[in-house]
Design an enzyme around this catalytic site. Structure first.
Site, PDB file in Angstrom:
ATOM      1  N   ASP A 133       0.804  -1.224   0.000  1.00  0.00           N
ATOM      2  CA  ASP A 133       0.000   0.000   0.000  1.00  0.00           C
ATOM      3  C   ASP A 133       0.836   1.272   0.000  1.00  0.00           C
ATOM      4  O   ASP A 133       0.487   2.250  -0.641  1.00  0.00           O
ATOM      5  CB  ASP A 133      -0.899   0.034   1.251  1.00  0.00           C
ATOM      6  CG  ASP A 133      -2.020  -0.971   1.144  1.00  0.00           C
ATOM      7  OD1 ASP A 133      -2.072  -1.675   0.117  1.00  0.00           O
ATOM      8  OD2 ASP A 133      -2.821  -1.047   2.085  1.00  0.00           O
ATOM      9  N   LEU A 168     -11.214   8.978   2.648  1.00  0.00           N
ATOM     10  CA  LEU A 168     -10.654   9.909   3.631  1.00  0.00           C
ATOM     11  C   LEU A 168      -9.296  10.414   3.175  1.00  0.00           C
ATOM     12  O   LEU A 168      -8.530   9.669   2.562  1.00  0.00           O
ATOM     13  CB  LEU A 168     -10.468   9.205   4.982  1.00  0.00           C
ATOM     14  CG  LEU A 168     -11.712   8.794   5.755  1.00  0.00           C
ATOM     15  CD1 LEU A 168     -11.331   7.890   6.913  1.00  0.00           C
ATOM     16  CD2 LEU A 168     -12.439  10.025   6.264  1.00  0.00           C
ATOM     17  N   GLU A 221     -11.668   7.407  16.230  1.00  0.00           N
ATOM     18  CA  GLU A 221     -12.033   6.001  15.984  1.00  0.00           C
ATOM     19  C   GLU A 221     -10.854   5.234  15.417  1.00  0.00           C
ATOM     20  O   GLU A 221      -9.997   5.810  14.768  1.00  0.00           O
ATOM     21  CB  GLU A 221     -13.171   5.959  14.940  1.00  0.00           C
ATOM     22  CG  GLU A 221     -14.306   6.886  15.283  1.00  0.00           C
ATOM     23  CD  GLU A 221     -15.340   7.030  14.168  1.00  0.00           C
ATOM     24  OE1 GLU A 221     -15.252   6.307  13.155  1.00  0.00           O
ATOM     25  OE2 GLU A 221     -16.222   7.874  14.333  1.00  0.00           O
ATOM     26  N   LYS A 256      -9.036   3.015  12.658  1.00  0.00           N
ATOM     27  CA  LYS A 256      -9.239   2.852  11.210  1.00  0.00           C
ATOM     28  C   LYS A 256      -9.121   1.366  10.905  1.00  0.00           C
ATOM     29  O   LYS A 256      -8.030   0.814  10.859  1.00  0.00           O
ATOM     30  CB  LYS A 256      -8.213   3.660  10.417  1.00  0.00           C
ATOM     31  CG  LYS A 256      -8.504   3.642   8.926  1.00  0.00           C
ATOM     32  CD  LYS A 256      -7.601   4.588   8.177  1.00  0.00           C
ATOM     33  CE  LYS A 256      -7.983   4.718   6.712  1.00  0.00           C
ATOM     34  NZ  LYS A 256      -8.087   3.470   5.994  1.00  0.00           N
ATOM     35  N   ASP A 258      -9.005  -2.139   9.113  1.00  0.00           N
ATOM     36  CA  ASP A 258      -8.367  -2.489   7.844  1.00  0.00           C
ATOM     37  C   ASP A 258      -9.159  -3.604   7.171  1.00  0.00           C
ATOM     38  O   ASP A 258      -8.832  -4.779   7.266  1.00  0.00           O
ATOM     39  CB  ASP A 258      -6.927  -2.945   8.119  1.00  0.00           C
ATOM     40  CG  ASP A 258      -6.044  -2.740   6.906  1.00  0.00           C
ATOM     41  OD1 ASP A 258      -6.540  -2.213   5.894  1.00  0.00           O
ATOM     42  OD2 ASP A 258      -4.868  -3.118   6.974  1.00  0.00           O
ATOM     43  N   TYR A 265     -19.583   2.747  11.272  1.00  0.00           N
ATOM     44  CA  TYR A 265     -18.937   4.022  11.594  1.00  0.00           C
ATOM     45  C   TYR A 265     -19.499   5.235  10.860  1.00  0.00           C
ATOM     46  O   TYR A 265     -18.951   6.326  10.978  1.00  0.00           O
ATOM     47  CB  TYR A 265     -17.423   3.965  11.403  1.00  0.00           C
ATOM     48  CG  TYR A 265     -16.955   3.475  10.045  1.00  0.00           C
ATOM     49  CD1 TYR A 265     -17.258   4.172   8.888  1.00  0.00           C
ATOM     50  CD2 TYR A 265     -16.171   2.329   9.953  1.00  0.00           C
ATOM     51  CE1 TYR A 265     -16.810   3.730   7.656  1.00  0.00           C
ATOM     52  CE2 TYR A 265     -15.717   1.874   8.733  1.00  0.00           C
ATOM     53  CZ  TYR A 265     -16.046   2.576   7.580  1.00  0.00           C
ATOM     54  OH  TYR A 265     -15.605   2.132   6.371  1.00  0.00           O
ATOM     55  N   LYS A 309      -2.513   7.734   9.703  1.00  0.00           N
ATOM     56  CA  LYS A 309      -2.046   6.359   9.473  1.00  0.00           C
ATOM     57  C   LYS A 309      -0.824   6.029  10.330  1.00  0.00           C
ATOM     58  O   LYS A 309       0.055   6.870  10.536  1.00  0.00           O
ATOM     59  CB  LYS A 309      -1.663   6.182   7.988  1.00  0.00           C
ATOM     60  CG  LYS A 309      -2.789   6.493   7.013  1.00  0.00           C
ATOM     61  CD  LYS A 309      -3.715   5.308   6.800  1.00  0.00           C
ATOM     62  CE  LYS A 309      -3.159   4.338   5.812  1.00  0.00           C
ATOM     63  NZ  LYS A 309      -3.573   4.574   4.439  1.00  0.00           N
ATOM     64  N   CYS A 362      24.190 -29.265   7.743  1.00  0.00           N
ATOM     65  CA  CYS A 362      24.211 -28.095   8.613  1.00  0.00           C
ATOM     66  C   CYS A 362      25.396 -27.199   8.258  1.00  0.00           C
ATOM     67  O   CYS A 362      26.524 -27.688   8.159  1.00  0.00           O
ATOM     68  CB  CYS A 362      24.318 -28.560  10.058  1.00  0.00           C
ATOM     69  SG  CYS A 362      24.594 -27.206  11.218  1.00  0.00           S
ATOM     70  N   CYS A 406      28.046 -27.549  11.337  1.00  0.00           N
ATOM     71  CA  CYS A 406      28.759 -28.755  11.744  1.00  0.00           C
ATOM     72  C   CYS A 406      28.736 -29.836  10.675  1.00  0.00           C
ATOM     73  O   CYS A 406      29.269 -30.923  10.887  1.00  0.00           O
ATOM     74  CB  CYS A 406      28.190 -29.304  13.048  1.00  0.00           C
ATOM     75  SG  CYS A 406      26.549 -30.017  12.853  1.00  0.00           S
ATOM     76  N   CYS A 422      18.925 -29.925  12.491  1.00  0.00           N
ATOM     77  CA  CYS A 422      20.289 -30.426  12.378  1.00  0.00           C
ATOM     78  C   CYS A 422      20.412 -31.584  13.369  1.00  0.00           C
ATOM     79  O   CYS A 422      19.994 -31.477  14.522  1.00  0.00           O
ATOM     80  CB  CYS A 422      21.272 -29.320  12.735  1.00  0.00           C
ATOM     81  SG  CYS A 422      22.908 -29.949  13.092  1.00  0.00           S
ATOM     82  N   CYS A 469      27.235 -29.881  17.314  1.00  0.00           N
ATOM     83  CA  CYS A 469      27.049 -28.744  16.405  1.00  0.00           C
ATOM     84  C   CYS A 469      27.367 -27.455  17.156  1.00  0.00           C
ATOM     85  O   CYS A 469      26.715 -27.121  18.138  1.00  0.00           O
ATOM     86  CB  CYS A 469      25.603 -28.729  15.907  1.00  0.00           C
ATOM     87  SG  CYS A 469      25.204 -27.293  14.916  1.00  0.00           S
TER      88      CYS A 469
HETATM   89  S1  IVH Z   1     -15.321   7.095   7.678  1.00  0.00           S
HETATM   90  C1  IVH Z   1     -17.023  10.037   4.994  1.00  0.00           C
HETATM   91  N1  IVH Z   1     -14.369   5.692   9.667  1.00  0.00           N
HETATM   92  O1  IVH Z   1     -11.073   3.921   5.534  1.00  0.00           O
HETATM   93  C2  IVH Z   1     -16.071   9.182   5.718  1.00  0.00           C
HETATM   94  N2  IVH Z   1     -13.727   5.070   7.474  1.00  0.00           N
HETATM   95  O2  IVH Z   1      -9.501   5.578   3.753  1.00  0.00           O
HETATM   96  C3  IVH Z   1     -16.094   7.790   5.238  1.00  0.00           C
HETATM   97  N3  IVH Z   1     -12.270   3.104   7.393  1.00  0.00           N
HETATM   98  O3  IVH Z   1     -13.381   3.950   2.910  1.00  0.00           O
HETATM   99  C4  IVH Z   1     -15.240   6.875   5.936  1.00  0.00           C
HETATM  100  N4  IVH Z   1     -12.221   2.729   9.556  1.00  0.00           N
HETATM  101  O4  IVH Z   1     -13.041   1.755   4.285  1.00  0.00           O
HETATM  102  C5  IVH Z   1     -14.385   5.851   8.333  1.00  0.00           C
HETATM  103  N5  IVH Z   1     -13.656   4.532  11.555  1.00  0.00           N
HETATM  104  C6  IVH Z   1     -13.679   4.681  10.221  1.00  0.00           C
HETATM  105  C7  IVH Z   1     -12.974   3.826   9.356  1.00  0.00           C
HETATM  106  C8  IVH Z   1     -13.007   4.054   7.975  1.00  0.00           C
HETATM  107  C9  IVH Z   1     -11.815   2.311   8.368  1.00  0.00           C
HETATM  108  C10 IVH Z   1     -11.946   2.907   5.977  1.00  0.00           C
HETATM  109  C11 IVH Z   1     -13.128   2.932   5.057  1.00  0.00           C
HETATM  110  C12 IVH Z   1     -12.877   4.118   4.176  1.00  0.00           C
HETATM  111  C13 IVH Z   1     -11.387   4.200   4.198  1.00  0.00           C
HETATM  112  C14 IVH Z   1     -10.876   5.569   3.816  1.00  0.00           C
END
Ligand code: IVH
Length: 699
Positions: free
Chosen positions: A37, A87, A117, A119, A121, A229, A319, A419, A422, A437, A443
């Site tokens: 990523d 975001l 909150e 984030k 994955d 969320y 991030k 090995c 040895c 081994c 050894c």
């Molecule tokens: S809010 C208008 N809250 O992150 C705001 N997104 O990089 C919409 N994601 O598409 C997203 N945790 O897949 C929001 N607590 C959280 C999140 C979250 C993960 C992801 C989501 C979003 C992506 C954006």
């Protein structure tokens, strides 16, 4: 991804777009991403900057203009009544401060409140409820339209099919993340490997791939979960709360899972403190997160700020440093451990990952090598999570070096048959993952590891006797078995230092250097001598019996009280020790049946190693038997190790992380997330004074 000055901006933009399109196709459509990523983000940022600087390069189809990938066409398209936004990202405290300053300025409020909150994955989805019933679920797709994956979403148990409450809204769209919990991911992969199926690359790909299965029965067998969320369309009759955090509470009441880690915070200090707090918990969470999200809490303020093409201006994702990066394999080598286990690893071009520079990554075992087909010269993705050793997770096939004939330049790697230390045969028993081994203590690699373990802090605790000194002692023939350590003199160490470091031996030694060497050798001899006075538990742990960790060693010491009855115990007797099952009992019995191990123990005894012996423990050993205690924060009057020893002497098991099974948490000064978790779980908490009083009472 720096742009070389020779490349024309238009060419570079075209190149970036094509690479980004390809990467995005592999990620979203094929569910088979190839580049990390961070690389994707870096290219996207570069293209964004390039397009901003050269408006003539603008292109409506540029990857910078869209939120995700278009639907793959395998599912029905589902249009989003309200677009699903993405975001913006912040990667540093400075970027967060800038974000907060902008919001403060535009809202006119000095210290606005944010919903903070994790984030998650996973994969963003939108769930539509009409009159309380789940009617449509869709992926984000390109933000305007996604794929109708309703049938698959219905198989996820944490997604309510029916809203709670008596007066459901006519229309309610709830947005959130579908993710794969780590435990489920690991179990799934273990099963896949056992059945010869392709394992999932990581939990996020697992979630995405599982949701896009054409057969919902397949999805139903994948361990998926959901966190809410955000909102999408909501019918007009609903009186919405005034803030996002109130909305999350409301959603919880309607039956949606909302993470307990969501909170509110003020100002950049508050946001950054949350970032640190969640970062500390990251490795122990049951699911993957890749950062935190800050959202301006008040809806009226959100409206003032509005959004730009791809993302709201009132929210940002902060991030964590990337845990996955790409680098090149320079060599593949193997390491032989204390028990002879052969671990393959790669030496690679050093890279920064998760904030540190690394140049080695583990390949775990031969199965993993076969699965990944890692070769010298390959570009690989490595991953470093928390303090664990970095591991190779994927080979970037398209970057494999190939000759003019298109064939790979390097052959597949095979574990050596002998090995490297040895030359004994390496044995790979069918059904066992680990190759070993067969050299045993012949050894030198195994002997060195055994010595390093013997001297380590939780074993005999010989300060200063680390890996390099042990290497030199074994390489130059000063030490063969563990008991030889106790025969070493100051002169031996000085002589060894001269041999180990030829430059020192050849040059006429200055008086100063000689004095320093003597002092160093004296300290080592003193530390070795001091270790003679030990405990039975430490000694048993120090012997390095396979599968006998520190806790088992202490349990054995407590149970038998003395060495002789333990040496003579049969497997059935050994199994009476708490936590000792048939496998470990067999290992212990085999260890003590080996004449050379008995000789080593006798030699230690002869060298003056001694420990107090007592009566065997009664059935329920101490007041804390069967209880798990966790220590957190600093203690003023005793070291953590001492506290641990004392608690264990009373029968407690001392754990490192707080869970429902924890009976008691001892919180010192500056206790952090463990204390908070204990509070949340309602676990008994003691401060240092209470601990000391208890220890005194049970002394
Ligand atoms: S809010 C208008 N809250 O992150 C705001 N997104 O990089 C919409 N994601 O598409 C997203 N945790 O897949 C929001 N607590 C959280 C999140 C979250 C993960 C992801 C989501 C979003 C992506 C954006």
């Amino acid at each position: 991804m720096a742009m070389s000055p020779a490349v024309h901006p238009a060419e570079r933009a075209a190149q970036l777009r094509s690479r980004l399109h390809e990467a995005s196709h592999r990620y979203h459509v094929l569910d088979d991403p190839e580049i990390p990523d961070v690389e994707y983000d870096a290219m996207l940022r570069e293209l964004d900057a390039l397009e901003a600087e050269h408006p003539e390069l603008a292109d409506p189809d540029s990857p910078t203009r869209r939120v995700g990938a278009p639907p793959s066409g395998r599912f029905e398209p589902a249009e989003h009544a309200i677009p699903m936004l993405s975001l913006g990202n912040a990667f540093s405290a400075a970027e967060v401060e800038e974000f907060v300053a902008r919001i403060a300025k535009e809202t006119g409020e000095a210290d606005p409140v944010f919903s903070v909150e994790p984030k998650f994955d996973g994969l963003a989805i939108s769930l539509r409820y009409e009159h309380g019933r789940f009617v449509l679920g869709a992926t984000r797709g390109d933000g305007a339209a996604g794929e109708n994956v309703t049938a698959n979403l219905r198989t996820i148990r944490s997604i309510p099919l029916q809203l709670r409450g008596t007066q459901p809204p006519a229309v309610l769209e709830v947005r959130g993340e579908v993710y794969m919990p780590r435990k489920g991911f690991e179990e799934y992969n273990a099963r896949a490997l056992a059945n010869g199926d392709k394992p999932l690359a990581n939990p996020r790909n697992g979630a995405a791939g599982s949701l896009r299965q054409l057969d919902p029965n397949v999805t139903a067998r994948r361990p998926l979960a959901f966190y809410a969320y955000a909102l999408g369309e909501v019918s007009a009759e609903v009186a919405l709360p005034l803030t996002h955090s109130q909305t999350l509470a409301w959603l919880r009441g309607l039956g949606f899972p909302v993470s307990l880690l969501v909170d509110t915070a003020r100002g950049s200090c508050g946001l950054l403190a949350y970032f640190t707090r969640i970062g500390e918990q990251r490795d122990t969470l049951p699911y993957d997160i890749d950062g935190v999200v800050y959202k301006l809490d008040r809806y009226d303020q959100q409206r003032t700020l509005g959004h730009v093409s791809r993302a709201p201006r009132w929210a940002i994702a902060h991030k964590f440093p990337a845990q996955e990066v790409a680098t090149t394999v320079e060599a593949i080598e193997v390491n032989v451990g204390r028990t002879g286990a052969v671990t393959p690893w790669v030496r690679m071009t050093p890279v920064q990952v998760g904030g540190v520079t690394v140049s080695r990554a583990t390949l775990h075992n031969a199965d993993q090598i076969a699965r990944l087909d890692v070769r010298v010269g390959d570009s690989v993705i490595i991953r470093r999570a928390g303090d664990v050793i970095p591991e190779v997770v994927q080979v970037i096939d398209s970057r494999r070096p190939r000759g003019a004939d298109g064939q790979p330049l390097h052959p597949s790697y095979r574990l050596p048959e002998r090995c490297p230390d040895c030359a004994s045969a390496i044995e790979h028993i069918d059904g066992e993952v680990v190759a070993r081994c067969t050299g045993g203590l012949v050894c030198p690699a195994q002997r060195k590891q055994a010595l390093i373990h013997f001297a380590s802090r939780r074993a005999m605790d010989i300060e200063g006797l680390g890996e390099r000194i042990v290497d030199a002692l074994v390489d130059h023939g000063f030490v063969h078995g563990i008991a030889d350590l106790y025969r070493l003199s100051v002169d031996d160490f000085v002589a060894m230092k001269q041999r180990a470091d030829p430059a020192v031996g050849e040059l006429p030694e200055s008086e100063m250097a000689g004095k320093i060497a003597t002092k160093w050798a004296e300290n080592l001899v003193t530390a070795i001598a001091a270790s003679r006075d030990t405990t039975l538990g430490r000694l048993l742990f120090a012997l390095g019996i396979r599968d006998v960790g520190e806790a088992t060693a202490k349990a054995l010491a407590r149970h038998f009280g003395a060495l002789t009855p333990l040496l003579d115990a049969d497997e059935a007797t050994l199994q009476q020790v708490p936590d000792v099952g048939p496998v470990v009992a067999a290992r212990i019995a085999h260890f003590f049946a080996e004449p050379h191990n008995r000789e080593a123990i006798a030699a230690l005894h002869a060298a003056g190693v001694h420990w107090p012996e007592g009566a065997p423990a009664s059935a329920d050993a101490g007041p804390l038997t069967g209880k798990t205690v966790v220590l957190t924060g600093g203690l003023a009057s005793l070291t953590r190790d001492a506290a641990k020893d004392r608690l264990e002497a009373l029968g407690a098991k001392v754990g490192s992380s707080v869970s429902k099974k924890t009976a008691l948490v001892i919180a010192g000064t500056d206790a952090g997330s463990k204390l908070a978790k204990a509070g949340a779980l309602g676990i008994e908490i003691w401060d240092e004074a209470r601990l000391l009083a208890y220890l005194a009472q049970h002394a």
